[in-house]
Design a protein around this motif. Structure first.
Motif, PDB file in Angstrom:
ATOM      1  N   ARG A   4      64.429  37.106  86.587  1.00 15.45           N
ATOM      2  CA  ARG A   4      65.223  36.817  87.765  1.00 15.45           C
ATOM      3  C   ARG A   4      66.693  36.794  87.729  1.00 15.45           C
ATOM      4  NH1 ARG A   4      63.918  31.996  92.440  1.00 15.45           N
ATOM      5  NH2 ARG A   4      65.304  33.017  93.854  1.00 15.45           N
ATOM      6  N   VAL A  55      72.021  47.613  98.822  1.00 16.23           N
ATOM      7  CA  VAL A  55      71.396  46.800  97.692  1.00 16.23           C
ATOM      8  C   VAL A  55      70.909  45.971  98.915  1.00 16.23           C
ATOM      9  CG1 VAL A  55      71.393  44.547  95.876  1.00 16.23           C
ATOM     10  CG2 VAL A  55      72.867  46.595  95.527  1.00 16.23           C
ATOM     11  N   THR A  56      71.481  45.287  99.924  1.00 13.84           N
ATOM     12  CA  THR A  56      70.246  44.414 101.354  1.00 13.84           C
ATOM     13  C   THR A  56      69.659  44.808 102.057  1.00 13.84           C
ATOM     14  OG1 THR A  56      72.643  42.864 101.708  1.00 13.84           O
ATOM     15  CG2 THR A  56      71.394  42.607 103.668  1.00 13.84           C
ATOM     16  N   ARG A  59      67.325  45.736  99.311  1.00 15.58           N
ATOM     17  CA  ARG A  59      65.636  44.621  99.253  1.00 15.58           C
ATOM     18  C   ARG A  59      65.634  44.284 100.413  1.00 15.58           C
ATOM     19  NH1 ARG A  59      64.406  42.406  94.910  1.00 15.58           N
ATOM     20  NH2 ARG A  59      65.053  40.435  95.414  1.00 15.58           N
ATOM     21  N   ARG A  62      61.809  44.833 100.915  1.00 16.69           N
ATOM     22  CA  ARG A  62      60.145  44.875  99.982  1.00 16.69           C
ATOM     23  C   ARG A  62      60.309  43.141  99.992  1.00 16.69           C
ATOM     24  NH1 ARG A  62      63.347  47.935  95.022  1.00 16.69           N
ATOM     25  NH2 ARG A  62      63.072  49.757  96.314  1.00 16.69           N
ATOM     26  N   SER A  67      64.121  35.395  99.597  1.00 15.59           N
ATOM     27  CA  SER A  67      64.110  35.778  98.473  1.00 15.59           C
ATOM     28  C   SER A  67      64.657  36.319  98.038  1.00 15.59           C
ATOM     29  CB  SER A  67      62.606  36.686  98.148  1.00 15.59           C
ATOM     30  OG  SER A  67      62.451  36.976  96.372  1.00 15.59           O
ATOM     31  N   TRP A  68      65.721  37.261  98.489  1.00 13.94           N
ATOM     32  CA  TRP A  68      66.888  38.062  98.061  1.00 13.94           C
ATOM     33  C   TRP A  68      68.551  37.324  98.439  1.00 13.94           C
ATOM     34  CZ3 TRP A  68      69.537  40.093 102.339  1.00 13.94           C
ATOM     35  CH2 TRP A  68      69.488  38.994 103.089  1.00 13.94           C
ATOM     36  N   GLU A  71      69.599  35.357  95.942  1.00 15.80           N
ATOM     37  CA  GLU A  71      70.354  36.151  94.454  1.00 15.80           C
ATOM     38  C   GLU A  71      71.116  37.093  94.921  1.00 15.80           C
ATOM     39  OE1 GLU A  71      66.852  38.375  93.700  1.00 15.80           O
ATOM     40  OE2 GLU A  71      65.775  36.445  92.972  1.00 15.80           O
ATOM     41  N   LEU A  72      71.663  37.284  96.006  1.00 15.41           N
ATOM     42  CA  LEU A  72      72.849  38.362  96.777  1.00 15.41           C
ATOM     43  C   LEU A  72      74.139  37.873  96.624  1.00 15.41           C
ATOM     44  CD1 LEU A  72      72.911  41.372  97.335  1.00 15.41           C
ATOM     45  CD2 LEU A  72      72.767  40.671  99.109  1.00 15.41           C
ATOM     46  N   THR A 118      76.911  42.843 103.780  1.00 13.05           N
ATOM     47  CA  THR A 118      75.512  41.863 104.132  1.00 13.05           C
ATOM     48  C   THR A 118      74.965  42.348 104.942  1.00 13.05           C
ATOM     49  OG1 THR A 118      76.271  40.654 101.557  1.00 13.05           O
ATOM     50  CG2 THR A 118      73.957  39.918 103.049  1.00 13.05           C
ATOM     51  N   TYR A 122      71.692  44.183 106.479  1.00 10.05           N
ATOM     52  CA  TYR A 122      70.549  43.391 106.647  1.00 10.05           C
ATOM     53  C   TYR A 122      69.984  44.238 108.239  1.00 10.05           C
ATOM     54  CZ  TYR A 122      67.563  40.122 108.422  1.00 10.05           C
ATOM     55  OH  TYR A 122      66.055  39.174 108.863  1.00 10.05           O
ATOM     56  N   TYR A 132      61.638  43.149 106.007  1.00  8.76           N
ATOM     57  CA  TYR A 132      60.072  42.778 105.713  1.00  8.76           C
ATOM     58  C   TYR A 132      59.696  42.010 106.639  1.00  8.76           C
ATOM     59  CZ  TYR A 132      57.715  40.104 102.980  1.00  8.76           C
ATOM     60  OH  TYR A 132      56.079  39.609 102.479  1.00  8.76           O
TER      61      TYR A 132
END
Length: 154
Positions: A4, A55-56, A59, A62, A67-68, A71-72, A118, A122, A132
């Motif tokens: 992870r 990246v946002t 991610r 998915r 979850s993301w 991590e971000l 970010t 999104y 999502y």
């Protein structure tokens, strides 16, 4: 558990690599030009924001934000710490050589560009209906409309 954190470390290293490239460009090409140094720094921060936005966006399609997002955030904080504490050594300086004001302005600039990048990633995913939650709701609506109606007998 180790798996992870690998993407987090890779993203933090990528954000730091953007900083190293910018510092090398400044050191080699614009050593005594304050205006060019400022412009390259802003381009570097914008590139960091764009990377985080991309990246946002990927991610967000998915997995849910719960979850993301941590991590971000961890990757952005790791990249910021590397940029601010280790990055100056690439330029031949130390982190506080230009004073505390410069140090904290870098913290605020990095944080601002990371947050805006970010959020943009999104918001674009949400606006396009690719996040999502939107995709889950679309799948639910499709499943709901394709099922035949139950006949109620009286």
């Amino acid at each position: 558990m180790r798996q992870r954190w690998v993407p987090v470390a890779v993203l933090a290293a990528g954000l730091f690599a953007i900083n190293v490239i910018a510092r090398l460009v400044i050191r080699i090409g614009f050593a005594d030009n304050e205006t060019a140094e400022g412009r390259v720094s802003i381009i570097m921060f914008a590139a960091i924001g764009i990377v985080l936005a991309v990246v946002t966006f990927i991610r967000a399609q998915r997995v849910p934000p719960s979850s993301w997002l941590p991590e971000l955030a961890a990757a952005a904080i790791g990249g910021m710490l590397l940029t601010i504490l280790v990055g100056p050594f690439v330029s031949g300086d130390t982190p506080f050589s230009a004073g505390a004001g410069n140090f904290f302005s870098q913290v605020w600039l990095y944080s601002g560009f990371a947050i805006v990048g970010t959020l943009l990633g999104y918001w674009i995913a949400t606006m396009l209906g690719r996040d999502y939650r939107s995709r889950s709701l679309q799948a639910f609506a499709k499943a709901r409309t394709t099922r035949p109606r139950r006949v109620v007998r009286r």
